[in-house]
Enzyme design. Structure first.
Site, PDB file in Angstrom:
ATOM      1  N   CYS A 147       0.831  -1.214   0.000  1.00  0.00           N
ATOM      2  CA  CYS A 147       0.000   0.000   0.000  1.00  0.00           C
ATOM      3  C   CYS A 147       0.864   1.263   0.000  1.00  0.00           C
ATOM      4  O   CYS A 147       0.502   2.273  -0.584  1.00  0.00           O
ATOM      5  CB  CYS A 147      -0.995  -0.011   1.160  1.00  0.00           C
ATOM      6  SG  CYS A 147      -0.204  -0.052   2.760  1.00  0.00           S
ATOM      7  N   THR A 148       2.041   1.191   0.643  1.00  0.00           N
ATOM      8  CA  THR A 148       2.963   2.328   0.600  1.00  0.00           C
ATOM      9  C   THR A 148       3.455   2.534  -0.824  1.00  0.00           C
ATOM     10  O   THR A 148       3.494   3.656  -1.338  1.00  0.00           O
ATOM     11  CB  THR A 148       4.177   2.073   1.525  1.00  0.00           C
ATOM     12  OG1 THR A 148       3.711   1.870   2.835  1.00  0.00           O
ATOM     13  CG2 THR A 148       5.146   3.246   1.498  1.00  0.00           C
TER      14      THR A 148
END
Ligand SMILES: [Zn+2]
Lengths: 519, 426
Positions: free
Chosen positions: B209-210
Site C-alpha cells: 500500500c505504501t
C-alpha cells in the site's frame, strides 16, 4: 496514474542516462561501501610493501582488486622452493630462481589493469641506510615479518616526521599473528556511524514547531489522520504536555508511561500505525538533544587554539563546529536526513522540506564560524556526519613493549591476547640474537620476561602461544596469510579512504581457537 | 602412493605446512598422527567439495590448493559478470559470460601444480546422496539462504549412525561488506544452519500500500516500477535484473514517479541495487572468511589443531571486532532437532493468514509452504489439481481443520525436509 504511453516516453528519454560505465560496473559492489570519494582516495594511494612473502602478496591482492593507485614490492630475494609452495602469486617451480618481487608484481598486476605495480629488487637494509627519503614517496608502508633491527629502524624513521607514510607492521608465525598501524593522527568524517543524528523533537526549530502545532488533528479525515508523521505527533503531544507541566517534558517513570498512554489515546482508530510508531519513538521527547559525549572531548584538542590557514581543513571545520555548539540550543548542526515513517507522501515531503531548509540555514551559520574557505562538498559531508566524527591519536610502533606496567595491566585484562603478543615479540627478539638456531620455549619465555617487571607470572595462555611458535617458528601458512591478507587490507582501505574506523592498538589473531582481539 | 611426478611436488614445497604437520602443538589433540600418515591423507586421500565459485569460492579454492588438498570438486551455477572482477580474482575480463566453476578450476590447476579441481556447472540440487557421500568435507561459500538450507538438510539426512563415514563436516562462510561469519557444522552433532535461521537479517520489505499510494523514499518508486508497472506494461515477459536495458526501463519509470511526487534520490545504481537486492562485497572480507573456513577444513582433515566450536563472526567497520562462540543446537530444529515446534495461534486465524505468518516468521521462513495433518491435506501449493482442490481451505479457520494440540506438517518443494508444528489455540 500514468498510462503506458507516458511511461514509454519517460523511459526513452532516460534510457541511457545514469547507466554506469565499465569501471563503475567493475567496482559496483565496493562503491556501495565507500562511494566515489573513497574510490578516488584509493586510486591516489601509493603503497610500499616490504617483502614478497605469501602474506604480503595476500594483502596486496585485496588492494589491487579494489583498485589502489600504485604499489611497489621491495624485496631483494630470489624465489625459493619454499616460496613457490605457499604463495599463490608465484607460478610453482617455474618461478624458482627469479626475483620474488618481479614475479609477485607480475602476477598481481594481472588482477587489475588500472593498477600500477613496481618491483624493486633493492635491499631494504641498504635503502634504510643510504636513501631514507625513498619512503617519503608512499602513502602507506606495509612490512611483513621484517627483521627486528630493520623494523625498529623503519618505524623510527617513519615516526620522525608526521608527514611520512603510515606504517602497517604485520608479524605472523604458524597459526598466530598480530598487526598494528603506526600513525600520528587520523581524522575521520565519514565513520559510517550506526547511530542516527537527532531529529530535535525535544528542541523543535521554529518552522517545525509551527507546522506541528498548526495542524488540526480533530478535523482530519481518517486517511489523513492515520498518516500524520510520528515526528509531528510527538512534537504536538510534547507541547501539550509541557503546557500542563511547567514547560517540562515527562521525567519520571510514571510520567513517561502516562505520556505514552496519551499518545495512544490520540488514535481515532485502533489500527493507526503512525501513533504506534510515535509511542515507540516517545523516548525522543525526554532524551535531550545535545552534543554527543563522543564529540565534546574533540573540542578540547589543542590544535584548535593554534589554527593557521595551512592547518588541515578538518580542524578548521572542528573549530567552526565548536563555535556553533557554543550557541544555544547547544546542539550539532541539523542533519537533513529524515528516516522513513508512516506518512502520506505530501506530509512526508513537506516535513523533509522543513528539515532541509533548516539544515541549510544552520549550515550557513556554521560556515560563518569558519576562518578559512573550505570546499563546499567537504562542509556538507562534515555537517552531515558531525555526530560520528573521530580523531584517533596513534602511537609509535613498539611503544607497548617499552611500557612494562602497561603490559602487566594488559596481561591481566586480556591474558590470551597479551600472551600471544608477548610470544610474537619474544620470537622476533630471539631470532635477531640466535639467527638460525631453532627457538626454544625457555629462550622465548626469558625474552618475554625481559619485557615485563621482574617476577611477573606468565599465564597458561603464554605457554600455549610459545609452544605454537616453537612448533612452527618460520611457517607462513597459506590460510594465516590469507586471513591476514584480508584483515590488513580492510584496515589499509579504512586508513586510505578515511572512512570507517581503523583499529586502535595491536590486533592479535589466533587461528587455532579462531579469535581476534585488540590490545 | 602417487609418484612425485604425478603429485607435482618438489622438495621444499610444503616447508611451511610441514612445520605444523610434523609436530603437535600444546593444544593439539592426542589423536594427531604427526608426520607421513597425516600428510598422505591430506595429499592423496582427502576429497573435498566446494559449493560456490564466487567471491568466497575463488578464495577457498586457492587456499585449499596451497594447503595441500589435491582432489577438490567445485559446484556453481553462475556465469561470470563484470561486477565480479573487483573480488573474484581467478577471473579476467575475457572470462565474462563463462561458467565460474569451469574457469576457477582451470585457473587453480594451472597455477598450483598437481592439484585436480573437478568443476560442475549447475545446481547443487542436481546431485544425489551418492554424490555427496564421496566427500570427506564440504565448504560452502554461497550467497543464497535457500541453497544453504538445502545442502545443510541434505548433509544432516545423510548421517547414518551405523556409518561414521556418513557424517560430513560442513563449513559455511558468508560476508556482507566489512562483516562476515564462518562456522563449523557437524551434522546431527552441533547446531546446524537451520538452527540459526533466526540470526539472519530480515530483508527490507515495503508494504504494497505504501508503494502504491504513499511513496516517500526513492526505493518506494523503484519497487512501484518493478512490482506493479513491469507486469502491467510487459504482461508475461519476465523481468531480467541482469539485463541493463530492463534496469534502464525500471529506472526511467521510477524516476518519472519520483518526479511526480517530488521524491529525490532515484538513480540507476540505486534502481539496480534495489531490484537485484545487491549486497556490498569486497575482496578483503571474502579473504578473511574464506581463510577462516579453509583453516577449519585443514584442522579437521589433519587434526593438527582443535577446530572452531562453532561460530566465528567478524565486524570490520569499527576496528576489528570478532566474536567466537558456540551456537546451540535447537531441539525443535526441523532439520536436526526431532521435536515438533510449539506454536500458539488465534482460533480465529485463517489458513491463509497462517501461511502468511509462516513465510514471515524469522525461524521458519518457508516460501510457498504446503500444509497437511496426519489425516488430511490442508493446502498444497502443487500440483495444480491439488492446489485447486485445497484452495477453498485458505479462507477457513485453522481451528476448523486442526484440533488443539494437533500436528501440522509443513513442506516446501525447495527444501528437503518437513517441519512439524504442534498447534495450540489462544
Ligand atoms: Zn538444526
Amino acid at each position: 496514474m500514468h498510462d503506458s504511453q507516458d511511461i514509454e516516453a519517460a523511459t526513452t528519454a532516460t534510457v541511457n542516462e545514469g547507466r554506469p560505465d565499465d569501471k563503475t560496473r567493475r567496482y559496483d559492489r565496493q562503491l556501495r561501501l565507500w562511494a566515489a570519494t573513497g574510490q578516488a582516495a584509493l586510486e591516489n594511494a601509493r603503497l610500499l610493501v616490504i617483502s614478497g612473502s605469501a602474506t604480503s602478496a595476500s594483502i596486496l591482492k585485496n588492494l589491487v582488486l579494489p583498485g589502489v593507485g600504485h604499489f611497489t614490492i621491495l624485496d631483494h630475494n630470489e624465489v625459493t622452493p619454499e616460496d613457490a609452495g605457499n604463495n599463490f602469486f608465484l607460478e610453482g617451480p617455474s618461478s624458482l630462481g627469479k626475483s620474488r618481487a618481479e614475479e609477485v608484481v607480475r602476477l598481481l598486476c594481472e588482477l587489475n589493469d588500472g593498477v600500477e605495480g613496481k618491483a624493486d629488487t633493492g635491499d631494504v637494509a641498504e635503502v634504510l641506510e643510504k636513501n631514507p627519503g625513498y619512503f617519503g614517496n608512499f602513502t602507506l608502508v606495509i612490512a611483513h615479518n621484517l627483521q627486528a633491527t630493520l623494523l625498529d629502524k623503519l618505524a623510527a624513521l617513519l615516526w620522525s616526521d608526521p608527514t611520512y607514510p603510515i606504517l602497517a607492521v604485520v608479524n605472523s608465525t604458524g597459526f598466530l599473528a598480530e598487526f598494528s598501524l603506526q600513525f600520528h593522527e587520523h581524522t575521520i568524517i565519514e565513520s559510517h556511524s550506526e547511530t542516527a543524528p537527532s531529529l530535535r523533537i525535544d528542541k523543535a526549530f521554529p518552522s517545525l514547531l509551527e507546522y506541528a502545532t498548526s495542524l488540526d488533528f480533530s478535523n482530519m479525515d481518517s486517511m489523513e489522520h492515520s498518516h500524520i508523521p510520528y515526528v509531528v505527533i510527538l512534537i504536538r503531544a510534547l507541547e501539550d504536555w509541557k503546557k500542563e507541566h511547567d514547560g517540562k517534558p515527562p521525567q519520571t517513570y510514571d510520567e513517561k508511561k502516562d505520556f505514552k498512554a496519551k499518545l495512544l489515546g490520540m488514535k481515532m482508530k485502533a489500527d493507526e500505525e503512525n501513533f504506534d510508531e510515535a509511542e515507540a519513538q516517545a523516548y525522543r521527547c525526554w532524551t535531550e538533544t545535545k552534543v554527543p559525549s563522543d564529540i565534546t572531548p574533540l573540542f578540547d584538542d589543542p590544535q584548535l587554539e593554534t589554527l593557521s590557514p595551512t592547518s588541515s581543513p578538518f580542524f578548521h571545520l572542528l573549530y567552526a563546529l565548536k563555535q556553533f555548539a557554543a550557541q544555544p540550543p547547544h546542539v550539532l548542526p541539523l542533519s537533513s536526513t529524515l528516516p522513513d515513517m508512516k506518512a502520506s507522501t505530501a506530509a512526508y515531503i513537506h516535513l523533509q522540506k522543513l528539515y532541509k531548509e533548516r539544515a541549510a540555514e544552520e549550515k550557513k551559520t556554521f560556515k560563518g564560524f569558519l576562518q578559512v574557505p573550505v570546499d563546499d562538498d567537504l562542509v556538507d559531508s562534515f555537517v552531515k556526519n558531525a555526530h560520528g566524527l573521530k580523531v584517533l591519536k596513534g602511537r609509535k610502533w613498539g611503544s607497548l613493549d617499552q611500557s612494562p606496567e602497561v603490559l602487566v595491566e594488559k596481561l591481566s585484562a586480556y591474558p590470551r591476547e597479551t600472551s600471544t603478543h608477548l610470544a610474537i615479540s619474544a620470537l622476533r627478539a630471539s631470532s635477531v640474537k640466535h639467527q638460525n638456531a631453532k627457538p626454544t620455549a625457555e629462550k622465548l619465555t626469558s625474552e618475554a620476561q625481559a619485557l615485563l617487571p621482574a617476577g611477573t607470572e606468565l599465564p597458561e595462555e603464554f605457554a600455549n602461544a610459545v609452544g605454537e611458535l616453537v612448533r612452527a617458528p618460520t611457517a607462513d601458512l597459506p590460510n594465516t596469510a590469507a586471513f591476514l591478507g584480508g584483515i590488513v587490507a580492510q584496515e589499509v582501505i579504512k586508513m586510505i579512504t578515511k572512512q570507517y574506523i581503523p583499529i586502535d592498538g595491536c590486533c592479535v589473531i589466533d587461528l587455532i581457537e579462531t579469535w581476534t582481539g585488540t590490545i | 602412493m602417487a609418484s612425485p611426478n604425478d603429485s607435482g611436488d618438489w622438495q621444499g614445497r610444503y616447508y611451511h605446512i610441514d612445520q605444523i604437520l610434523d609436530t603437535p602443538g600444546p593444544r593439539t589433540d592426542e589423536a594427531f598422527m604427526a608426520g607421513d600418515g597425516v600428510k598422505n591423507f591430506l595429499r592423496n586421500e582427502a576429497k573435498i567439495l566446494v559449493i560456490g565459485a564466487g567471491g568466497l569460492g575463488c578464495e577457498i579454492l586457492a587456499n585449499l590448493a596451497l594447503t595441500g588438498f589435491k582432489d577438490i570438486h567445485v559446484i556453481d551455477m553462475d556465469t561470470i559478470d563484470i561486477s565480479n572482477l573487483n573480488r573474484q580474482f581467478l577471473f579476467r575480463p575475457k572470462d565474462v559470460g563463462r561458467p565460474k566453476a569451469t574457469v576457477a578450476a582451470e585457473f587453480i590447476m594451472k597455477r598450483v601444480p598437481g592439484v585436480k579441481v573437478t568443476p560442475y556447472f549447475g545446481k547443487i540440487q542436481d546431485k544425489d546422496d551418492d554424490y555427496y557421500m564421496q566427500f570427506n568435507l564440504v565448504i560452502c561459500g554461497l550467497d543464497s539462504v535457500e541453497a544453504r538450507r538445502w545442502i545443510n538438510a541434505t548433509l544432516v539426512n545423510l548421517v547414518d549412525p551405523e556409518n561414521p563415514e556418513s557424517l560430513k563436516p560442513l563449513i559455511d562462510g558468508g560476508t556482507e561488506g566489512f562483516k562476515g561469519q564462518a562456522r563449523v557444522i557437524l551434522p546431527t552433532i552441533t547446531s546446524c544452519y537451520e538452527c540459526s535461521l533466526d540470526m539472519l537479517n530480515k530483508p527490507t520489505a515495503f508494504p504494497i500500500c505504501t508503494i502504491a499510494n504513499t511513496p516517500r523514499l526513492p526505493e518506494h518508486c523503484i519497487e512501484w516500477a518493478s512490482v506493479l508497472e513491469w507486469p502491467r506494461v510487459h504482461g508475461d515477459k519476465k523481468m531480467d535484473t541482469d539485463d541493463p536495458d530492463h534496469i534502464s526501463w525500471l529506472y526511467g519509470v521510477a524516476a518519472a514517479r519520483a518526479k511526480e511526487f517530488k521524491i529525490e534520490g532515484v538513480t540507476w545504481s540505486l534502481t539496480q541495487g534495489v531490484v537485484k537486492n545487491i549486497i556490498p562485497a569486497i575482496a578483503s572480507t571474502n579473504a578473511i572468511i574464506a581463510a577462516a573456513c579453509c583453516n577449519e577444513a585443514f584442522k579437521i582433515a589433519t587434526s593438527s589443531a582443535a577446530y572452531l566450536n562453532n561460530y566465528f563472526m567478524l565486524i570490520g567497520t569499527d576496528g576489528v571486532y570478532s566474536y567466537t562462540f558456540e551456537h546451540e543446537k535447537r531441539d525443535d530444529c526441523p532439520v536436526c532437532g526431532g521435536e515438533a515446534l510449539d506454536m500458539a495461534i488465534s482460533s480465529e486465524m485463517t489458513v491463509e493468514e497462517f501461511i502468511e505468518m509462516l513465510i514471515e516468521k524469522q525461524d521458519i521462513q518457508i516460501k510457498k509452504p504446503s500444509l497437511s495433518t496426519p489425516i488430511k491435506q490442508i493446502y498444497l501449493q502443487a500440483p495444480p489439481q491439488l492446489e485447486e482442490v485445497t484452495r477453498p481451505n485458505l479462507s477457513k479457520k485453522v481451528s476448523e481443520l486442526v484440533d488443539a494440540g494437533g500436528e501440522v506438517t509443513v513442506t516446501a518443494t525447495t527444501l528437503p525436509f518437513s517441519l512439524s508444528l504442534r498447534i495450540q489455540f489462544t
